[in-house]
Write a protein that holds these residues in place. Structure first.
Motif, PDB file in Angstrom:
ATOM      1  N   ARG A  76       0.951  -1.207  -0.041  1.00  0.00           N
ATOM      2  CA  ARG A  76       0.021  -0.041  -0.034  1.00  0.00           C
ATOM      3  C   ARG A  76       0.771   1.292   0.078  1.00  0.00           C
ATOM      4  NH1 ARG A  76      -3.555  -1.649   3.887  1.00  0.00           N
ATOM      5  NH2 ARG A  76      -2.347  -0.247   5.633  1.00  0.00           N
ATOM      6  N   ARG A  77       1.896   1.283   0.896  1.00  0.00           N
ATOM      7  CA  ARG A  77       2.696   2.308   0.817  1.00  0.00           C
ATOM      8  C   ARG A  77       3.370   2.876  -0.249  1.00  0.00           C
ATOM      9  NH1 ARG A  77       4.736   3.815   5.898  1.00  0.00           N
ATOM     10  NH2 ARG A  77       3.995   2.484   7.407  1.00  0.00           N
ATOM     11  N   SER A  78       3.760   1.841  -1.153  1.00  0.00           N
ATOM     12  CA  SER A  78       4.584   2.332  -2.437  1.00  0.00           C
ATOM     13  C   SER A  78       3.548   2.796  -3.486  1.00  0.00           C
ATOM     14  CB  SER A  78       5.399   0.882  -2.754  1.00  0.00           C
ATOM     15  OG  SER A  78       4.375  -0.110  -3.012  1.00  0.00           O
ATOM     16  N   THR A  79       2.338   1.951  -3.418  1.00  0.00           N
ATOM     17  CA  THR A  79       1.286   2.661  -4.232  1.00  0.00           C
ATOM     18  C   THR A  79       0.805   3.853  -3.861  1.00  0.00           C
ATOM     19  OG1 THR A  79      -0.265   1.014  -3.488  1.00  0.00           O
ATOM     20  CG2 THR A  79       0.674   0.393  -5.577  1.00  0.00           C
ATOM     21  N   GLU A  80       0.745   4.130  -2.688  1.00  0.00           N
ATOM     22  CA  GLU A  80       0.079   5.619  -2.251  1.00  0.00           C
ATOM     23  C   GLU A  80       1.223   6.487  -2.613  1.00  0.00           C
ATOM     24  OE1 GLU A  80      -1.205   5.174   1.453  1.00  0.00           O
ATOM     25  OE2 GLU A  80      -3.040   4.033   0.892  1.00  0.00           O
ATOM     26  N   GLY A  81       2.376   6.243  -3.068  1.00  0.00           N
ATOM     27  CA  GLY A  81       3.240   7.450  -3.335  1.00  0.00           C
ATOM     28  C   GLY A  81       4.182   7.729  -2.322  1.00  0.00           C
ATOM     29  N   GLU A  82       4.392   6.880  -1.152  1.00  0.00           N
ATOM     30  CA  GLU A  82       5.146   7.435  -0.190  1.00  0.00           C
ATOM     31  C   GLU A  82       6.379   7.261  -0.278  1.00  0.00           C
ATOM     32  OE1 GLU A  82       3.805   6.360   3.750  1.00  0.00           O
ATOM     33  OE2 GLU A  82       1.751   6.462   2.882  1.00  0.00           O
ATOM     34  N   VAL A  83       6.975   6.888  -1.711  1.00  0.00           N
ATOM     35  CA  VAL A  83       8.251   6.438  -1.838  1.00  0.00           C
ATOM     36  C   VAL A  83       9.338   7.568  -1.776  1.00  0.00           C
ATOM     37  CG1 VAL A  83       7.588   4.624  -3.532  1.00  0.00           C
ATOM     38  CG2 VAL A  83       7.435   6.965  -4.336  1.00  0.00           C
ATOM     39  N   SER A  84       8.842   8.726  -1.569  1.00  0.00           N
ATOM     40  CA  SER A  84       9.738   9.790  -1.287  1.00  0.00           C
ATOM     41  C   SER A  84      10.472   9.774   0.008  1.00  0.00           C
ATOM     42  CB  SER A  84       8.961  11.230  -1.644  1.00  0.00           C
ATOM     43  OG  SER A  84       8.066  11.342  -0.402  1.00  0.00           O
ATOM     44  N   ILE A  85      10.382   8.593   0.501  1.00  0.00           N
ATOM     45  CA  ILE A  85      10.864   8.453   1.947  1.00  0.00           C
ATOM     46  C   ILE A  85      12.568   8.330   1.882  1.00  0.00           C
ATOM     47  CG2 ILE A  85       9.032   7.758   3.429  1.00  0.00           C
ATOM     48  CD1 ILE A  85      10.033   5.010   3.299  1.00  0.00           C
ATOM     49  N   PHE A  86      12.881   7.869   0.763  1.00  0.00           N
ATOM     50  CA  PHE A  86      14.329   7.640   0.330  1.00  0.00           C
ATOM     51  C   PHE A  86      14.856   8.759  -0.482  1.00  0.00           C
ATOM     52  CE2 PHE A  86      12.961   3.185   0.844  1.00  0.00           C
ATOM     53  CZ  PHE A  86      13.366   3.075   2.262  1.00  0.00           C
ATOM     54  N   ALA A  87      14.125   9.745  -0.888  1.00  0.00           N
ATOM     55  CA  ALA A  87      14.553  10.820  -1.846  1.00  0.00           C
ATOM     56  C   ALA A  87      15.878  11.488  -1.406  1.00  0.00           C
ATOM     57  CB  ALA A  87      13.476  11.666  -2.107  1.00  0.00           C
ATOM     58  N   GLY A  88      16.888  11.725  -2.135  1.00  0.00           N
ATOM     59  CA  GLY A  88      17.974  12.304  -1.676  1.00  0.00           C
ATOM     60  C   GLY A  88      19.018  11.457  -1.065  1.00  0.00           C
ATOM     61  N   ILE A  93       8.782   0.094  15.922  1.00  0.00           N
ATOM     62  CA  ILE A  93       7.940   0.670  14.587  1.00  0.00           C
ATOM     63  C   ILE A  93       7.610  -0.642  13.670  1.00  0.00           C
ATOM     64  CG2 ILE A  93       9.193   2.710  14.474  1.00  0.00           C
ATOM     65  CD1 ILE A  93      11.171   1.530  12.596  1.00  0.00           C
ATOM     66  N   ASP A  94       6.743  -0.626  12.953  1.00  0.00           N
ATOM     67  CA  ASP A  94       6.556  -1.586  11.784  1.00  0.00           C
ATOM     68  C   ASP A  94       6.470  -1.049  10.408  1.00  0.00           C
ATOM     69  OD1 ASP A  94       4.107  -0.012  12.046  1.00  0.00           O
ATOM     70  OD2 ASP A  94       2.845  -1.869  13.040  1.00  0.00           O
ATOM     71  N   GLY A  95       6.859   0.175  10.345  1.00  0.00           N
ATOM     72  CA  GLY A  95       7.069   0.922   9.031  1.00  0.00           C
ATOM     73  C   GLY A  95       8.118   2.035   9.108  1.00  0.00           C
ATOM     74  N   LEU A  96       8.596   2.310   8.076  1.00  0.00           N
ATOM     75  CA  LEU A  96       9.413   3.605   8.053  1.00  0.00           C
ATOM     76  C   LEU A  96       8.816   4.828   7.475  1.00  0.00           C
ATOM     77  CD1 LEU A  96      12.386   1.842   5.766  1.00  0.00           C
ATOM     78  CD2 LEU A  96      12.488   2.392   8.224  1.00  0.00           C
ATOM     79  N   THR A  97       9.054   6.165   8.058  1.00  0.00           N
ATOM     80  CA  THR A  97       8.659   7.135   7.666  1.00  0.00           C
ATOM     81  C   THR A  97       9.776   8.114   7.196  1.00  0.00           C
ATOM     82  OG1 THR A  97       8.767   8.384   9.870  1.00  0.00           O
ATOM     83  CG2 THR A  97       6.922   7.286   9.441  1.00  0.00           C
ATOM     84  N   ARG A  98       9.429   9.122   6.183  1.00  0.00           N
ATOM     85  CA  ARG A  98      10.450  10.114   5.870  1.00  0.00           C
ATOM     86  C   ARG A  98      11.205  10.502   7.153  1.00  0.00           C
ATOM     87  NH1 ARG A  98      13.784  11.504   1.768  1.00  0.00           N
ATOM     88  NH2 ARG A  98      14.226  13.839   1.865  1.00  0.00           N
ATOM     89  N   ALA A  99      10.676  11.087   8.190  1.00  0.00           N
ATOM     90  CA  ALA A  99      11.271  11.368   9.310  1.00  0.00           C
ATOM     91  C   ALA A  99      12.124  10.374   9.994  1.00  0.00           C
ATOM     92  CB  ALA A  99      10.358  11.819  10.479  1.00  0.00           C
ATOM     93  N   ILE A 100      11.914   9.197   9.998  1.00  0.00           N
ATOM     94  CA  ILE A 100      12.998   8.296  10.680  1.00  0.00           C
ATOM     95  C   ILE A 100      14.228   8.038   9.633  1.00  0.00           C
ATOM     96  CG2 ILE A 100      13.053   5.668  10.916  1.00  0.00           C
ATOM     97  CD1 ILE A 100      10.219   5.628  11.745  1.00  0.00           C
ATOM     98  N   VAL A 101      13.921   7.963   8.247  1.00  0.00           N
ATOM     99  CA  VAL A 101      14.767   7.766   7.613  1.00  0.00           C
ATOM    100  C   VAL A 101      15.698   9.070   7.468  1.00  0.00           C
ATOM    101  CG1 VAL A 101      15.484   7.630   5.152  1.00  0.00           C
ATOM    102  CG2 VAL A 101      13.607   6.265   6.017  1.00  0.00           C
TER     103      VAL A 101
END
Ligand SMILES: [Zn+2]
Length: 382
Positions: free
Chosen positions: A143-155, A329-337
């Protein structure tokens, strides 16, 4: 909460324990952690933080929007074995930190001590909740990836060969859905003659980073002080520069300054008593004064460096605390990364005994050395 009688014994806090029971009931009833958090926020139920500060009679330092229930807090409660009356202890073995030989047992091998205190929910219900969580997790990644939360690794995610950013790609599948992956931006613009594709499946990357963060969290929770010391010791920047060393140098310099005061005083008395002449007095006292001035300047410099050293230790402690929070945690967020990781390097796919592999190297902040779990070998799934 800790029992008034013994800090080693847990007892239910009757004022709020019904909230915990209700979280389990709603979750087992099919509600998501997010939906439960929404219910609690709607009903203005105090968060654990707010409640804590209300019991100690202080205003919560968190801003209003932080005093909200989140799905993470709900999941921390659901995953905590303390609620069915057990205590969990993670276990790891460190053979040699410097050589990077660390052996961390996976979460399901943690030592659980059963029946340490009275439960709020039965073990059966607790286990059922864990099963629901595992099923949800498998879906969350997708779900995460299809909802476009992929920017968590950006940069943050980089190509090991050209050092450029990896770029997110989505390719729709004929069967419906899509495959999601990163590829080297240089490859995409200039082709494989300039840099190979460095293709990594999004879910593979996500799981590798998540499990690395979780393992690191176990390490931090297990022995916080040891980890802090080892990181400081192993870091080039702080080699030979620890707080104790500074404190000792400052103490020694200050003692010498005081000693010189005494020597100057004696010298002066000798002069008054006529035991040395003015010429000798002048020469020796000048020598002492010069030494003293140099020491005073040294102390000033050392104190400034000590402050800096303390500040870094404080930052590091904050970072360690942040990673400790990730134990549930059971998932990553942009903040964590962003808060924990400097850079993630992805190698080109290579073959070992006919099996496709790639290296995902995770460089945590405050680490100037490689821990073995920085280098996760992930099997290419794409
Ligand atoms: Zn590249």
């Amino acid at each position: 909460m800790k029992s008034a009688a013994s800090k080693h014994v847990l007892v239910a806090d009757e004022t709020v324990s019904h909230n915990v029971v209700r979280i389990f009931e709603l979750y087992l009833g099919g509600m998501t952690a997010r939906a439960i958090a929404d219910v609690f926020n709607r009903e203005n139920i105090m968060t654990a933080n707010e409640y804590y500060y209300s019991t100690v009679g202080k205003p919560s330092p968190y801003r209003n929007n932080k005093n909200r229930w989140g799905s993470g807090t709900i999941m921390q409660i659901i995953k905590n074995p303390a609620y069915y009356g057990a205590m969990a202890n993670g276990r790891r073995q460190v053979k040699s930190f410097k050589n990077g030989q660390i052996d961390i047992k996976p979460v399901d091998e943690w030592i659980i001590v059963e029946d340490t205190h009275a439960p709020l929910v039965s073990k059966e219900l607790w286990l059922e909740a864990q099963q629901i969580n595992r099923t949800n997790n498998a879906q969350t990644v997708r779900r995460r990836s299809t909802e476009g939360e992929v920017s968590i690794f950006a940069g943050i995610i980089k190509c090991t060969d050209c050092g450029g950013n990896l770029v997110f790609n989505r390719k729709p599948l004929k069967s419906g859905g899509a495959t999601e992956f990163y590829r080297c931006g240089t490859y995409m613009q200039k082709g494989k003659d300039v840099c190979p594709p460095h293709r990594v499946d999004y879910n593979t990357l996500y799981q590798a980073v998540l499990s690395s963060v979780q393992e690191y969290a176990v390490l931090a929770v297990e022995d916080e002080n040891k980890l802090i010391n080892e990181i400081l010791k192993a870091s080039d920047e702080f080699k030979n520069k620890n707080v104790q060393r500074y404190e000792r140098s400052i103490r020694e310099s200050k003692n010498r300054i005081k000693e010189i005061d005494g020597l100057l005083q004696n010298l002066y008395e000798d002069k008054v008593a006529g035991e040395i002449n003015a010429e000798i007095f002048k020469r020796i006292s000048q020598k002492y004064s010069e030494e003293q001035n140099k020491l005073i300047a040294d102390v000033e410099q050392l104190e400034a460096e000590l402050d800096e050293c303390r500040r870094v230790e404080k930052d590091l402690t904050g970072w360690i605390n942040r990673i400790e929070e990730c134990i549930t945690i059971d998932g990553l967020t942009r903040a964590i990364v962003v808060e924990l990781i400097d850079r993630i390097d992805v190698s080109e796919i290579y073959s070992v005994d006919g099996e496709k592999n790639l290296d995902i190297s995770i460089f945590y902040k405050f680490e100037r050395f490689n821990l073995p779990h920085d280098r996760q070998k992930a099997k290419e799934l794409a």
